[in-house]
Design a protein around this motif. Structure first.
Motif, short mmCIF file in Angstrom:
data_model
loop_
_atom_site.label_atom_id
_atom_site.label_comp_id
_atom_site.label_asym_id
_atom_site.label_seq_id
_atom_site.Cartn_x
_atom_site.Cartn_y
_atom_site.Cartn_z
N ILE A 179 -9.30 158.39 37.25
CA ILE A 179 -9.50 156.95 37.48
C ILE A 179 -9.73 156.28 36.13
O ILE A 179 -10.78 156.45 35.51
CB ILE A 179 -10.70 156.67 38.40
CG1 ILE A 179 -10.54 157.37 39.74
CG2 ILE A 179 -10.89 155.17 38.59
CD1 ILE A 179 -9.38 156.84 40.58
N PRO A 180 -8.75 155.53 35.62
CA PRO A 180 -8.94 154.86 34.33
C PRO A 180 -9.61 153.50 34.50
O PRO A 180 -9.30 152.75 35.44
CB PRO A 180 -7.51 154.71 33.81
CG PRO A 180 -6.67 154.60 35.06
CD PRO A 180 -7.36 155.42 36.12
N ILE A 181 -10.53 153.19 33.61
CA ILE A 181 -11.16 151.87 33.58
C ILE A 181 -11.08 151.36 32.14
O ILE A 181 -11.56 152.02 31.22
CB ILE A 181 -12.63 151.93 34.03
CG1 ILE A 181 -12.74 152.38 35.48
CG2 ILE A 181 -13.31 150.57 33.84
CD1 ILE A 181 -14.17 152.48 35.99
N LYS A 182 -10.49 150.19 31.96
CA LYS A 182 -10.36 149.60 30.62
C LYS A 182 -11.33 148.44 30.48
O LYS A 182 -11.29 147.49 31.26
CB LYS A 182 -8.93 149.12 30.37
CG LYS A 182 -8.73 148.56 28.97
CD LYS A 182 -7.32 148.05 28.77
CE LYS A 182 -7.10 147.58 27.34
NZ LYS A 182 -8.06 146.52 26.94
N MET A 183 -12.20 148.54 29.48
CA MET A 183 -13.11 147.44 29.18
C MET A 183 -12.43 146.50 28.18
O MET A 183 -12.00 146.94 27.10
CB MET A 183 -14.41 147.98 28.59
CG MET A 183 -15.28 148.68 29.62
SD MET A 183 -15.93 147.55 30.87
CE MET A 183 -17.18 146.70 29.91
N PRO A 184 -12.32 145.23 28.50
CA PRO A 184 -11.61 144.30 27.60
C PRO A 184 -12.40 144.02 26.33
O PRO A 184 -13.64 144.04 26.32
CB PRO A 184 -11.48 143.03 28.45
CG PRO A 184 -12.65 143.11 29.40
CD PRO A 184 -12.84 144.56 29.70
N ALA A 185 -11.67 143.78 25.26
CA ALA A 185 -12.31 143.39 23.99
C ALA A 185 -12.87 141.98 24.12
O ALA A 185 -12.41 141.19 24.96
CB ALA A 185 -11.30 143.46 22.85
N LEU A 186 -13.85 141.64 23.31
CA LEU A 186 -14.49 140.34 23.40
C LEU A 186 -13.52 139.20 23.12
O LEU A 186 -13.61 138.13 23.72
CB LEU A 186 -15.68 140.27 22.44
CG LEU A 186 -16.56 139.02 22.52
CD1 LEU A 186 -17.11 138.83 23.92
CD2 LEU A 186 -17.69 139.11 21.50
N ARG A 187 -12.55 139.42 22.22
CA ARG A 187 -11.58 138.37 21.91
C ARG A 187 -10.66 138.08 23.10
O ARG A 187 -9.99 137.04 23.13
CB ARG A 187 -10.75 138.78 20.70
CG ARG A 187 -9.91 140.02 20.90
CD ARG A 187 -9.14 140.40 19.64
NE ARG A 187 -8.40 141.64 19.83
CZ ARG A 187 -8.94 142.85 19.72
NH1 ARG A 187 -10.21 142.97 19.41
NH2 ARG A 187 -8.21 143.94 19.91
N GLU A 188 -10.61 139.00 24.08
CA GLU A 188 -9.80 138.81 25.27
C GLU A 188 -10.56 138.03 26.35
O GLU A 188 -9.98 137.72 27.39
CB GLU A 188 -9.35 140.17 25.82
CG GLU A 188 -8.46 140.95 24.87
CD GLU A 188 -8.18 142.36 25.36
OE1 GLU A 188 -8.66 142.71 26.45
OE2 GLU A 188 -7.50 143.12 24.63
N ARG A 189 -11.81 137.75 26.11
CA ARG A 189 -12.63 136.99 27.06
C ARG A 189 -13.42 135.90 26.32
O ARG A 189 -14.65 135.92 26.27
CB ARG A 189 -13.58 137.93 27.81
CG ARG A 189 -14.11 139.07 26.97
CD ARG A 189 -14.87 140.10 27.76
NE ARG A 189 -16.14 139.64 28.24
CZ ARG A 189 -17.25 140.40 28.26
NH1 ARG A 189 -17.23 141.65 27.80
NH2 ARG A 189 -18.37 139.92 28.75
N PRO A 190 -12.69 134.94 25.71
CA PRO A 190 -13.34 133.93 24.86
C PRO A 190 -14.37 133.09 25.57
O PRO A 190 -15.36 132.66 24.98
CB PRO A 190 -12.16 133.09 24.35
CG PRO A 190 -11.08 133.31 25.35
CD PRO A 190 -11.23 134.72 25.81
N ASP A 191 -14.17 132.82 26.87
CA ASP A 191 -15.13 131.98 27.60
C ASP A 191 -16.48 132.67 27.76
O ASP A 191 -17.49 132.01 28.04
CB ASP A 191 -14.57 131.62 28.98
CG ASP A 191 -13.37 130.67 28.89
OD1 ASP A 191 -13.26 129.97 27.86
OD2 ASP A 191 -12.55 130.66 29.83
N ASP A 192 -16.51 134.00 27.62
CA ASP A 192 -17.77 134.74 27.76
C ASP A 192 -18.58 134.74 26.47
O ASP A 192 -19.76 135.09 26.49
CB ASP A 192 -17.50 136.19 28.18
CG ASP A 192 -16.91 136.29 29.57
OD1 ASP A 192 -17.03 135.30 30.33
OD2 ASP A 192 -16.34 137.33 29.91
N ILE A 193 -17.95 134.37 25.35
CA ILE A 193 -18.63 134.46 24.05
C ILE A 193 -19.85 133.54 24.00
O ILE A 193 -20.93 133.94 23.59
CB ILE A 193 -17.64 134.11 22.91
CG1 ILE A 193 -16.56 135.20 22.81
CG2 ILE A 193 -18.38 133.97 21.58
CD1 ILE A 193 -15.46 134.90 21.81
#
Length: 429
Positions: A179-193
């Protein structure tokens, strides 16, 4: 994807963000938690991969059993088998008693193997057997033991490349990657910064009893979102804490941010190819090659010093002043690549001469001594290589803010080797 259950887990584990990639990773973790399938979490360093295995364990049928988190990259290669599988008394020097090992201690529970891509190949073979049969053998024993452990692994290594390079077993990769799980990089979620910045600012203010947390101006928010954050959430937390402690202003503008956020961050782009299909010239790559060669050079220099010392003791000279052997000239620190020239085999010092040394024919007659470098002079220059190695380690650590993984990557060596060098040169803080 952003279900009430996902929101509940975020609150429970202090996970901040509403990006689609983050919600998707948490949703998969919740779905797989009730099973015993192996999980492989991938993502860059600092994205927060360590929260996922804890979430999986606490929502599994094993939640009342033990949970262990093991950083495979921080354990020396010589002892990692003992740490994971245990050992018998007297199995090796220093084994004064038995050790159960994590696979024995975690029986019935969950074992989180962080930085699994750093495991030695011999240990990978042992791990594959445990995953397939549940059986393992302690170091120094012949008794087969059984364990029932759920494995959750994580890595920031490009596994496809590691398999191609022969550094990771393909069969083990597929076994871990059920079961692969990929955690996104912070630059891929700018609204969360901005949300994360606010959380870290509030946590810092509360921890150090500050009157009020720092706050970003609208222009500063735009600046934060546009920055790629190569260190991801970990870097953002560090920057927020720095500003909270050091800034006299509580309202943060882009001008204040410039003092804490680098203008030119580390690039995450792939190596670019030119029109001919070849890699473009990169001084960064040359520097990494130089680092690697300098580390490998130490053994050659040691052998050369021993050889010269033995020749001096015997009262003989390795290279007479009238010798026709080409002069050895050290031009600059940049390594000389691609030379097909070699020393004549009748001169023993030639076989141990380091690869960076450029061999060129003597430009002047042998009687002009200023053009001839004797073995004694060469050894004297080579003695500074330890200092070179030490300084390069220091610079790599400074560049990466003390993070050993990043420094090891820049030096093109394993983190275990870097850890050993740090201890050897007394650079531990």
């Amino acid at each position: 994807m952003n279900t009430p259950e996902v929101q509940l887990q975020k609150k429970k584990y202090g996970i901040v963000g509403n990006s689609e990639g983050l919600n998707h990773a948490l949703d998969i973790a919740l779905q797989v938690a009730k099973t015993d399938l192996s999980v492989l979490i991938t993502g860059e360093s600092g994205v927060g991969k360590e929260a996922i295995p804890r979430l999986i364990h606490d929502n599994s049928l094993r939640k009342n059993k033990k949970y262990f988190a093991v950083n495979c990259g921080s354990i020396p290669e010589g002892t990692i088998d003992s740490e994971l599988f245990g050992h018998e008394k007297g199995a090796f020097t220093g084994a004064v008693g038995e050790r159960e090992g994590y696979f024995g201690a975690a029986n019935g529970g969950t074992l989180f193997l962080d930085e699994v891509g750093e495991l030695p190949l011999s240990t990978q073979a042992r791990l594959l057997r445990v995953l397939e049969t549940g059986e393992y053998i302690r170091v120094g024993s012949s008794e087969v033991r059984k364990t029932d452990v759920r494995i959750v692994a994580a890595t920031n290594v490009n596994m496809a490349q590691a398999i191609k390079d022969g550094k990771f077993r393909e069969d083990l990769y597929y076994r871990l990657n059920t079961i692969p799980i990929k955690m996104p990089a912070l630059r891929e979620r700018p609204d969360d910064i901005v949300l994360l910045f606010k959380k870290f600012a509030m946590d810092t203010a509360e921890k150090y009893n500050m009157p009020e947390p720092i706050e970003l101006s609208e222009e500063a928010k735009v600046r934060m979102k546009s920055y790629p954050w190569p260190g991801n959430v970990r870097q953002l937390k560090n920057v927020t804490e720095q500003i909270s402690i050091l800034s006299k202003e509580r309202f943060i503008t882009p001008e204040i941010l410039e003092e804490y956020v680098p203008e030119q961050p580390i690039s995450h782009d792939l190596i670019q190819l030119n029109a001919s299909g070849k890699e473009q010239h990169s001084f960064e790559n040359e520097r990494e090659i130089l680092y690697k060669i300098l580390f490998d050079l130490r053994n050659d220099v040691t052998e050369l010093k021993k050889l010269v010392h033995s020749q001096q003791t015997a009262g003989s000279s390795v290279v007479p002043a009238t010798s026709s052997v080409p002069a050895v000239q050290m031009h600059n620190p940049t390594p000389y690549y691609g030379s097909s020239m070699a020393y004549p085999q009748e001169h023993p010092a030639a076989s141990v001469m380091p690869p960076q040394v450029q061999v060129v024919p003597a430009a002047k007659p042998a009687h002009e001594e200023d053009e001839i470098q004797t073995p004694e002079e060469y050894v004297e220059e080579s003695l500074s290589l330890d200092d070179w190695e030490r300084q390069m380690i220091i610079k790599a650590l400074e560049k990466n803010g003390g993070r050993r993984k990043g420094a090891a990557h820049d030096l093109n060596i394993s983190e275990r080797t870097l850890y050993r060098k740090i201890k050897e040169y007394g650079l531990e803080k």
